[in-house]
Write an enzyme that holds these catalytic residues in place. Structure first.
Site, short mmCIF file in Angstrom:
data_model
loop_
_atom_site.label_atom_id
_atom_site.label_comp_id
_atom_site.label_asym_id
_atom_site.label_seq_id
_atom_site.Cartn_x
_atom_site.Cartn_y
_atom_site.Cartn_z
N ASP A 1 -22.28 61.27 18.52
CA ASP A 1 -21.61 59.91 18.57
C ASP A 1 -21.63 59.08 17.16
O ASP A 1 -21.29 57.96 16.93
CB ASP A 1 -22.37 58.88 19.44
CG ASP A 1 -22.22 59.07 21.26
OD1 ASP A 1 -20.99 58.93 21.43
OD2 ASP A 1 -22.95 59.76 21.51
N ASP B 1 -22.21 50.67 15.43
CA ASP B 1 -23.46 50.56 15.96
C ASP B 1 -24.69 50.42 15.11
O ASP B 1 -25.61 50.01 15.56
CB ASP B 1 -23.51 51.48 17.13
CG ASP B 1 -22.45 51.20 18.41
OD1 ASP B 1 -22.36 50.21 18.67
OD2 ASP B 1 -21.78 52.23 18.74
N ARG C 1 -29.00 58.49 19.61
CA ARG C 1 -28.36 57.85 18.47
C ARG C 1 -29.29 56.97 17.66
O ARG C 1 -28.77 56.47 16.52
CB ARG C 1 -27.25 56.79 19.21
CG ARG C 1 -26.33 57.34 20.01
CD ARG C 1 -24.88 56.53 20.00
NE ARG C 1 -24.42 56.21 18.79
CZ ARG C 1 -23.65 55.33 18.42
NH1 ARG C 1 -22.94 54.62 19.50
NH2 ARG C 1 -22.94 55.24 17.32
N ARG D 1 -28.19 48.81 25.86
CA ARG D 1 -28.43 49.34 24.44
C ARG D 1 -29.18 48.40 23.35
O ARG D 1 -29.80 48.94 22.41
CB ARG D 1 -27.31 49.59 23.80
CG ARG D 1 -26.53 50.69 24.56
CD ARG D 1 -27.25 52.07 24.50
NE ARG D 1 -26.09 53.24 25.12
CZ ARG D 1 -24.91 53.64 24.61
NH1 ARG D 1 -24.95 53.61 23.18
NH2 ARG D 1 -24.34 54.41 25.27
N HIS E 1 -21.18 47.30 25.76
CA HIS E 1 -21.42 46.64 24.56
C HIS E 1 -20.63 45.19 24.85
O HIS E 1 -19.59 45.20 25.41
CB HIS E 1 -20.98 47.22 23.33
CG HIS E 1 -21.56 48.35 22.96
ND1 HIS E 1 -21.22 49.71 22.56
CD2 HIS E 1 -23.02 48.54 22.57
CE1 HIS E 1 -22.05 50.44 22.17
NE2 HIS E 1 -23.18 49.78 22.25
N ILE F 1 -14.79 58.50 25.45
CA ILE F 1 -16.23 58.52 25.28
C ILE F 1 -16.74 57.00 24.92
O ILE F 1 -17.49 56.91 24.12
CB ILE F 1 -16.71 59.46 24.22
CG1 ILE F 1 -15.73 59.27 22.89
CG2 ILE F 1 -16.71 60.95 24.77
CD1 ILE F 1 -16.21 60.12 21.58
N CYS G 1 -15.55 49.93 17.10
CA CYS G 1 -16.68 51.03 16.75
C CYS G 1 -16.60 52.13 15.76
O CYS G 1 -17.50 52.38 15.39
CB CYS G 1 -17.02 51.73 18.27
SG CYS G 1 -16.57 51.08 19.88
C1 CIR Z 1 -21.80 55.52 22.80
O1 CIR Z 1 -22.15 55.41 24.04
O2 CIR Z 1 -22.77 55.23 22.21
C2 CIR Z 1 -20.47 55.71 22.43
N1 CIR Z 1 -20.15 57.24 23.02
C3 CIR Z 1 -19.65 54.89 22.17
C4 CIR Z 1 -19.91 53.90 21.40
C5 CIR Z 1 -19.16 52.69 21.37
N2 CIR Z 1 -19.46 51.79 20.36
C6 CIR Z 1 -19.19 50.35 20.22
O3 CIR Z 1 -18.63 50.05 21.26
N3 CIR Z 1 -19.46 49.83 19.12
#
Ligand code: CIR
Length: 253
Positions: free
Chosen positions: A60, A66, A85, A131, A161, A242, A248
């Site tokens: 990721d 993030d 992550r 998260r 998120h 994903i 992001c």
């Molecule tokens: C995750 O699940 O962490 C990643 N597949 C997607 C992250 C998306 N990030 C965001 O919304 N800031």
């Protein structure tokens, strides 16, 4: 004024990225092309783009948003809540050190994904999600307070998120969808509610006068354009598989 962005090239392992969707794994080559177009769009908005190499250790890792919150006063390295992550921060830290003198960190047991942080008119909203926990949010509030900035907690119902469902534009305008429509914390803003079937467009970015939004949301696009915003759309379909959105894929500062 935002002048720079950090992005990270998608890695081959992106096909194993975390997802809540049933759209199947992303196509790596298509993800690369879409990422290149995303970088071009950021440059069109006047940003200098710092391109980091792919990091195969973290499927990721292209979702750089993030792992840090970059404010005018300091940078905060987060502690991403998904176990796969959490260590992404280690490779981002030296990059951030090149641009920031003051760097803070979120410690265990805190968890914080910066996708849960929305800046709207100088105030940071922090979503409590799967998260981001209360410890992470409270650590962030205390850090920001030390630098003269304010933040508050928002409880989330179903989105991954906070910024999955809400996006601040300019002049008090805020894109809302789903659980955020008429949510008390945001009623002081000029809400721009989006249709349920185009809720993903709430994850759009206002950058230096232009709204970058995902391709494929014509109703949302028309609504945003009717508010007077120039719009640039980018096809991010491989990242949407994903759970990724426009915000992001970059850290802006
Ligand atoms: C995750 O699940 O962490 C990643 N597949 C997607 C992250 C998306 N990030 C965001 O919304 N800031």
């Amino acid at each position: 004024m935002i002048t720079q962005a950090i992005v990270r090239k998608p890695c081959n392992a992106i096909i194993k990225a975390l997802t809540t969707s049933d759209m199947g794994p992303p196509n790596y080559q298509a993800a690369l092309s879409q990422h290149t177009a995303y970088i071009a769009a950021l440059r069109d908005c006047g940003l200098d783009v710092i391109e980091l190499p792919a990091d195969e250790s973290f499927p990721d890792s292209t979702f750089v948003e993030d792992v840090a919150l970059l404010t005018p006063q300091c940078a905060i390295l987060t502690r991403p809540g998904a176990p796969s992550r959490t260590e992404e921060v280690v490779t981002m830290a030296p990059v951030i050190q090149e641009y920031y003198e003051s760097i803070e960190i979120i410690d265990a047991p805190g968890m914080l994904d910066a996708g849960d942080i929305l800046l709207a008119e100088e105030h940071y909203y922090i979503g409590l999600s799967t998260r981001t926990n209360r410890s992470g949010a409270e650590q962030l509030i205390n850090i920001l307070a030390r630098y003269g900035m304010t933040a508050s907690i928002v409880c989330l119902d179903s989105v991954l998120h906070l910024k999955t469902g809400i996006g601040y534009l300019d002049n008090g305008d805020i894109l809302t969808s789903g659980e955020f429509i008429d949510k008390p914390e945001f009623t002081a803003f000029h809400q721009i509610p989006l249709p349920e079937d185009e809720a993903a467009a709430a994850n759009s970015l206002y950058i230096n006068g232009t709204v970058l939004m995902p391709d494929g949301y014509p109703k949302a696009q028309a609504i945003i354009e009717a508010k007077g915003y120039p719009v640039k759309t980018i096809d991010i379909s491989e990242f949407e598989k994903i759970d990724g959105g426009i915000s992001c894929l970059s850290l802006r500062f």
